[in-house]
Design a protein around this motif. Structure first.
Motif, PDB file in Angstrom:
ATOM      1  N   VAL A 270     -17.123  40.062 -32.256  1.00  0.00           N
ATOM      2  CA  VAL A 270     -17.764  39.168 -33.225  1.00  0.00           C
ATOM      3  C   VAL A 270     -19.254  39.110 -32.901  1.00  0.00           C
ATOM      4  N   ILE A 272     -22.795  37.753 -32.246  1.00  0.00           N
ATOM      5  CA  ILE A 272     -23.308  36.443 -31.859  1.00  0.00           C
ATOM      6  C   ILE A 272     -24.832  36.498 -31.943  1.00  0.00           C
ATOM      7  N   ARG A 273     -25.407  35.631 -32.742  1.00  0.00           N
ATOM      8  CA  ARG A 273     -26.854  35.646 -32.944  1.00  0.00           C
ATOM      9  C   ARG A 273     -27.599  34.794 -31.923  1.00  0.00           C
ATOM     10  N   LYS A 278     -24.539  33.722 -26.426  1.00  0.00           N
ATOM     11  CA  LYS A 278     -24.211  34.970 -25.739  1.00  0.00           C
ATOM     12  C   LYS A 278     -24.141  34.750 -24.243  1.00  0.00           C
ATOM     13  N   ASN A 312     -20.996  26.818 -31.349  1.00  0.00           N
ATOM     14  CA  ASN A 312     -21.192  28.072 -32.069  1.00  0.00           C
ATOM     15  C   ASN A 312     -20.069  29.060 -31.772  1.00  0.00           C
ATOM     16  N   LEU A 313     -19.671  29.153 -30.516  1.00  0.00           N
ATOM     17  CA  LEU A 313     -18.571  30.052 -30.141  1.00  0.00           C
ATOM     18  C   LEU A 313     -17.256  29.590 -30.767  1.00  0.00           C
ATOM     19  N   CYS A 314     -17.072  28.287 -30.867  1.00  0.00           N
ATOM     20  CA  CYS A 314     -15.864  27.759 -31.517  1.00  0.00           C
ATOM     21  C   CYS A 314     -15.897  28.039 -33.018  1.00  0.00           C
ATOM     22  N   ASP A 315     -17.046  27.835 -33.639  1.00  0.00           N
ATOM     23  CA  ASP A 315     -17.170  28.090 -35.077  1.00  0.00           C
ATOM     24  C   ASP A 315     -16.922  29.554 -35.404  1.00  0.00           C
ATOM     25  N   LEU A 316     -17.283  30.454 -34.493  1.00  0.00           N
ATOM     26  CA  LEU A 316     -17.081  31.893 -34.705  1.00  0.00           C
ATOM     27  C   LEU A 316     -15.650  32.327 -34.409  1.00  0.00           C
ATOM     28  N   GLY A 317     -14.856  31.415 -33.857  1.00  0.00           N
ATOM     29  CA  GLY A 317     -13.468  31.746 -33.544  1.00  0.00           C
ATOM     30  C   GLY A 317     -13.294  32.464 -32.222  1.00  0.00           C
ATOM     31  N   ILE A 318     -14.356  32.571 -31.443  1.00  0.00           N
ATOM     32  CA  ILE A 318     -14.271  33.256 -30.151  1.00  0.00           C
ATOM     33  C   ILE A 318     -13.627  32.349 -29.116  1.00  0.00           C
TER      34      ILE A 318
END
Length: 356
Positions: A270, A272-273, A278, A312-318
């Motif tokens: 996924v 990550i910006r 990161k 952010n990591l949770c929102d991305l599903g990571i």
């Protein structure tokens, strides 16, 4: 309890006399012949998992961590103090070594109507009280091989019947593991619990996740209030029998501030910006892999001001968040759990001790 399935649970190890400040009785697990049919592949799996298990059990100079915890836990202690003292002892005993050995998931210390997935975040002022019902759920791993247990701490004797019911239901669920499916074991726990206490409740026979270098391999089944199929227990598998009892509705929902997180081991690459996100993911990969972790542990590794990156990591599903699971306010929940290894000719309750 109905609701989101509890996350990876893991368990118990032993406390060395020179590392913990209290003595106690040695418990090296209980094995009982169950006549399981063997195959070469299954036997190899059993031996491999058994080797990791025995590394936690064979030192006769050790005693179980839960015996150590019970010797000093008392009203007036902060939940942070309780968790950090337990985890500190556990890290020394397991000889923590990165992802090769260490704590398997955050220490659960859910109180009263909160059934699971609560551990204090930094600055949490919560103090254990005389009338509280506190579930201590903890575990360790060696190379991803997990041992998990849970027990309930109370100081007011008015809760004795509730604890007795849940403890008896857990032990009853352990007895029939011999080529039974999850639904059958769930019904047996159901009957035991109803006869003993009969509050509204749910019960779980939770799968133990076997973390390996190539990912996560499921070695168990999940039993709830509905039929989940006809999966049969086989040699070499590891199970956690985990029973919850509640004086409330017997159904849980997400509530309170989240502390538990775990990397989604099924997700692919996924983008990550955010540079901070990161960096945080690198910290998680290096220190926890796909094992569960909590915010206190990120603090311990020197991370700060990471909440936006974590979101952010949770929102991305990571990363998956696992908020506390709660029944109705004013109710009380209790929990007991054991880990079982199905060996070639016996089932071994590797977390068994003199206390339960």
């Amino acid at each position: 309890m109905t609701g989101k399935s509890p996350l990876l649970r893991q368990h118990e190890f032993l406390a060395e006399r020179n590392l913990c400040d209290d003595g106690g009785a040695l418990a090296i697990g209980v094995a009982k012949d169950v006549g399981i049919e063997s195959s070469a592949g299954q036997t190899r799996a059993a031996l491999a998992h058994g080797h990791a298990t025995r590394r936690l059990l064979e030192d006769k100079e050790k005693l179980m961590v839960r015996t150590y915890v019970k010797s000093w836990i008392q009203p007036g202690m902060t939940m942070i103090d309780i968790c950090e003292r337990l985890e500190g002892c556990s890290r020394r005993l397991i000889k923590e070594n990165g992802l090769k050995a260490g704590l398997a998931f955050p220490t659960g210390c859910s109180i009263n109507h909160c059934a699971a997935h609560y551990t204090p975040n930094a600055g949490d002022p919560t103090v254990l009280r005389y009338d509280d019902v506190c579930k201590i759920d903890f575990g360790t791993h060696i190379n991803g091989r997990i041992i998990d247990c849970a027990f309930t701490v109370t100081f007011n004797p008015k809760y004795d019947r509730l604890l007795e019911a849940v403890r008896d239901a857990t032990n009853t669920g352990i007895k029939p593991i011999r080529n039974l499916n999850g639904h059958s074991i769930g019904r047996i726990i159901d009957c035991a619990f109803t006869v003993t206490f009969n509050p509204k409740y749910d019960r779980l026979l939770e799968a133990v996740r076997d973390a390996t270098n190539t990912g996560i391999k499921f070695a168990g089944i999940d039993v709830r209030l509905c039929d989940v199929g006809e999966t049969i227990q086989e040699e070499g598998e590891v199970y956690a029998i985990e029973t919850f009892g509640s004086t409330g509705r017997g159904a849980v929902h997400d509530d309170m501030e989240c502390s538990h997180y775990m990397k989604n081991f099924n997700i692919g690459h996924v983008p990550i910006r955010l540079p901070r996100a990161k960096h945080l993911l690198n910290v998680i990969n290096e220190n926890f892999g796909t094992l569960a972790f909590c915010r206190r542990w990120l603090d311990r590794h020197g991370e700060s001001k990471y909440l936006m990156a974590l979101k952010n990591l949770c929102d991305l599903g990571i990363i998956d968040p696992y908020p506390p699971l709660c029944d109705t306010k004013g109710s009380y929940t209790a929990q007991y759990e054991h880990t079982i290894l199905l060996r070639p000719t016996a089932k071994e309750v590797v977390s068994r001790g003199d206390d339960y």
